[in-house]
Scaffold this active site. Sequence first.
Site, PDB file in Angstrom:
ATOM      1  N   GLU A 103      24.508  40.689  42.750  1.00 43.67           N
ATOM      2  CA  GLU A 103      23.835  41.390  41.663  1.00 43.67           C
ATOM      3  C   GLU A 103      24.430  41.000  40.317  1.00 43.67           C
ATOM      4  O   GLU A 103      25.608  40.683  40.211  1.00 43.67           O
ATOM      5  CB  GLU A 103      23.992  42.908  41.864  1.00 43.67           C
ATOM      6  N   CYS A 116      26.678  40.997  32.910  1.00 47.87           N
ATOM      7  CA  CYS A 116      27.806  41.198  33.821  1.00 47.87           C
ATOM      8  C   CYS A 116      27.464  40.436  35.102  1.00 47.87           C
ATOM      9  O   CYS A 116      26.461  40.740  35.753  1.00 47.87           O
ATOM     10  CB  CYS A 116      27.942  42.703  34.084  1.00 47.87           C
ATOM     11  N   CYS A 123      33.715  41.545  48.018  1.00 50.02           N
ATOM     12  CA  CYS A 123      35.033  41.421  47.402  1.00 50.02           C
ATOM     13  C   CYS A 123      36.086  41.724  48.452  1.00 50.02           C
ATOM     14  O   CYS A 123      35.894  42.603  49.297  1.00 50.02           O
ATOM     15  CB  CYS A 123      35.168  42.407  46.235  1.00 50.02           C
ATOM     16  N   CYS A 127      39.578  47.883  46.833  1.00 56.45           N
ATOM     17  CA  CYS A 127      39.899  49.071  46.039  1.00 56.45           C
ATOM     18  C   CYS A 127      39.019  50.227  46.536  1.00 56.45           C
ATOM     19  O   CYS A 127      37.792  50.088  46.597  1.00 56.45           O
ATOM     20  CB  CYS A 127      39.669  48.803  44.555  1.00 56.45           C
ATOM     21  N   CYS A 130      35.740  51.566  44.661  1.00 58.53           N
ATOM     22  CA  CYS A 130      34.732  50.587  44.230  1.00 58.53           C
ATOM     23  C   CYS A 130      33.809  50.258  45.393  1.00 58.53           C
ATOM     24  O   CYS A 130      34.262  49.914  46.484  1.00 58.53           O
ATOM     25  CB  CYS A 130      35.430  49.322  43.747  1.00 58.53           C
ATOM     26  N   GLY A 178      33.044  41.017  43.096  1.00 57.43           N
ATOM     27  CA  GLY A 178      34.046  40.001  43.379  1.00 57.43           C
ATOM     28  C   GLY A 178      35.253  40.030  42.473  1.00 57.43           C
ATOM     29  O   GLY A 178      35.271  40.695  41.437  1.00 57.43           O
ATOM     30  N   GLU A 179      36.279  39.306  42.898  1.00 56.95           N
ATOM     31  CA  GLU A 179      37.505  39.137  42.118  1.00 56.95           C
ATOM     32  C   GLU A 179      37.479  37.705  41.585  1.00 56.95           C
ATOM     33  O   GLU A 179      37.733  36.751  42.337  1.00 56.95           O
ATOM     34  CB  GLU A 179      38.723  39.402  43.013  1.00 56.95           C
ATOM     35  N   SER A 212      37.766  39.488  34.255  1.00 58.99           N
ATOM     36  CA  SER A 212      38.451  40.712  34.667  1.00 58.99           C
ATOM     37  C   SER A 212      39.129  40.505  36.015  1.00 58.99           C
ATOM     38  O   SER A 212      38.556  39.897  36.914  1.00 58.99           O
ATOM     39  CB  SER A 212      37.421  41.845  34.766  1.00 58.99           C
ATOM     40  N   SER A 235      42.459  45.231  35.503  1.00 55.49           N
ATOM     41  CA  SER A 235      42.090  46.536  36.064  1.00 55.49           C
ATOM     42  C   SER A 235      43.354  47.227  36.545  1.00 55.49           C
ATOM     43  O   SER A 235      43.829  46.969  37.648  1.00 55.49           O
ATOM     44  CB  SER A 235      41.094  46.338  37.205  1.00 55.49           C
ATOM     45  N   LEU A 236      43.892  48.096  35.716  1.00 62.68           N
ATOM     46  CA  LEU A 236      45.209  48.676  36.011  1.00 62.68           C
ATOM     47  C   LEU A 236      45.077  49.964  36.836  1.00 62.68           C
ATOM     48  O   LEU A 236      45.626  50.088  37.906  1.00 62.68           O
ATOM     49  CB  LEU A 236      45.982  48.910  34.713  1.00 62.68           C
ATOM     50  N   ASN A 311      32.517  56.089  38.209  1.00 62.94           N
ATOM     51  CA  ASN A 311      31.125  56.120  38.630  1.00 62.94           C
ATOM     52  C   ASN A 311      31.072  56.466  40.106  1.00 62.94           C
ATOM     53  O   ASN A 311      31.881  55.966  40.889  1.00 62.94           O
ATOM     54  CB  ASN A 311      30.467  54.755  38.373  1.00 62.94           C
ATOM     55  N   CYS A 354      29.890  50.037  36.540  1.00 61.37           N
ATOM     56  CA  CYS A 354      31.147  49.499  37.079  1.00 61.37           C
ATOM     57  C   CYS A 354      31.423  50.072  38.462  1.00 61.37           C
ATOM     58  O   CYS A 354      31.416  51.284  38.652  1.00 61.37           O
ATOM     59  CB  CYS A 354      32.330  49.875  36.193  1.00 61.37           C
TER      60      CYS A 354
HETATM   61  N1  SAH Z   1      37.611  42.460  40.639  1.00 55.03           N
HETATM   62  C1  SAH Z   1      37.665  42.414  39.199  1.00 55.03           C
HETATM   63  C2  SAH Z   1      36.282  42.324  38.584  1.00 55.03           C
HETATM   64  C3  SAH Z   1      35.422  43.566  38.772  1.00 55.03           C
HETATM   65  S1  SAH Z   1      35.330  44.354  37.245  1.00 55.03           S
HETATM   66  C4  SAH Z   1      38.438  43.607  38.672  1.00 55.03           C
HETATM   67  O1  SAH Z   1      38.689  44.517  39.451  1.00 55.03           O
HETATM   68  O2  SAH Z   1      38.823  43.618  37.513  1.00 55.03           O
HETATM   69  C5  SAH Z   1      34.739  45.911  37.658  1.00 55.03           C
HETATM   70  C6  SAH Z   1      35.542  46.979  36.970  1.00 55.03           C
HETATM   71  O3  SAH Z   1      35.023  48.256  37.348  1.00 55.03           O
HETATM   72  C7  SAH Z   1      36.982  46.943  37.398  1.00 55.03           C
HETATM   73  O4  SAH Z   1      37.803  47.328  36.336  1.00 55.03           O
HETATM   74  C8  SAH Z   1      36.986  48.012  38.470  1.00 55.03           C
HETATM   75  O5  SAH Z   1      38.255  48.512  38.728  1.00 55.03           O
HETATM   76  C9  SAH Z   1      36.069  49.043  37.881  1.00 55.03           C
HETATM   77  N2  SAH Z   1      35.520  49.963  38.868  1.00 55.03           N
HETATM   78  C10 SAH Z   1      35.392  49.758  40.182  1.00 55.03           C
HETATM   79  N3  SAH Z   1      34.838  50.840  40.771  1.00 55.03           N
HETATM   80  C11 SAH Z   1      34.610  51.724  39.799  1.00 55.03           C
HETATM   81  C12 SAH Z   1      34.033  53.020  39.791  1.00 55.03           C
HETATM   82  N4  SAH Z   1      33.585  53.592  40.900  1.00 55.03           N
HETATM   83  N5  SAH Z   1      33.942  53.650  38.593  1.00 55.03           N
HETATM   84  C13 SAH Z   1      34.369  53.051  37.464  1.00 55.03           C
HETATM   85  N6  SAH Z   1      34.907  51.834  37.423  1.00 55.03           N
HETATM   86  C14 SAH Z   1      35.041  51.173  38.571  1.00 55.03           C
END
Ligand code: SAH
Length: 369
Positions: A103, A116, A123, A127, A130, A178-179, A212, A235-236, A311, A354
Amino acid sequence: MLVFDPPRRGKPPRHLADLDPDERRAAVAALGLPSYRADQLSRHYFGALRRLPAEMTDLPADVRDALAAGLLPALVEVDRTLDCDGGATRKTVWRLYDGTRVESVLMRYPDRTTVCVSSQAGCGMACPFCATGQAGLTRNLSTAEIVEQVVAAARDAATGALGDGPTRLGNVVFMGMGEPLANYAAVLGAVRRIVDPAPAGLGLAQRHVTVSTVGLVPAIERLTRESLQVTLAVSLHAPDDELRDTLVPVNTRWKVAEVLDAAWEYAGVTGRRVSIEYALIRGINDQAARAHALGALLRGRLTHVNLIPLNPTTGSRWTASDPRDERAFVRILRSYGVSTTVRDTRGREIDAACGQLATGAGVVPNLGE
Ligand code: SAH
């Protein structure tokens, strides 16, 4: 490690967007055509955003057909699109050559248009908050499969598909499925196609491209050495290893301090402000003490914090922070002099926000909203 070694299923067919200008000339010569045809084709594809041979009227029909057959295979096809925000947000589900689905999300703002894109199908980072991470990794995308998402978005923007007339696609964020740094070579190829000036590429500003990552330290270090000006986002989601180990499992390999060291090195070498992404999860990582800990880590650094209200995703018991806690979190970070904003929640109702990208999920209306 499994997450870096996706199952092999053969490779997508070669496409113009996989190749740099020299490789294109060689490929065109191998088709028995003069190499200047490579530049002509590139101008059609990257400059004028044309894909169909019939639109390339300055090329003789037989040349057109040979070029298209050799260098413009149908890599991505629209499976379906979903619009929201009065048409200003569009999620596209793409079907790839082998039936895999990914997507991308195109967003029109008053001052810019951003896409985006996905860099992998699924992925491997797992996490737990996500949706993409829940399904695991299917496979890496090729450079051209990534670029095709961007070119299609540029075309949609230019033809006014988002309503309100045509706009110019100016921003690309690697924040879809994806990462990106786990598919390093293909992503770097895509970045180059996106920023190289036409006819080599699309000619977007490097600063308007964001990569990211969950924090794959060796790959961040490699990116630092690329002499690019793209924005790095990390993504911390937690300032402490104990919590981050559970929210971003790869933290058990590279700790918060190592990830941030690599980020500051990137900022130092490129002069670019590093974005810190932090999804605010009610009762999990949104306490005042964690805001203070984060503020102390980021104080005085070239950085900007994007707080993302969590989200909703199917099957997750977690939810977004109480608005009062969110406001307090912002206030505390700013008290450390850390530039902080709260990201909008574009696309939530079409599972395009996200962390909500998971093909299949989009067909069911999100009843959590
Ligand atoms: N894998 C990479 C690229 C994905 S970016 C990364 O993690 O950075 C997608 C962003 O949305 C990341 O910062 C991720 O942590 C965040 N994200 C994932 N699930 C989410 C959720 N349920 N609500 C809000 N942000 C979320």
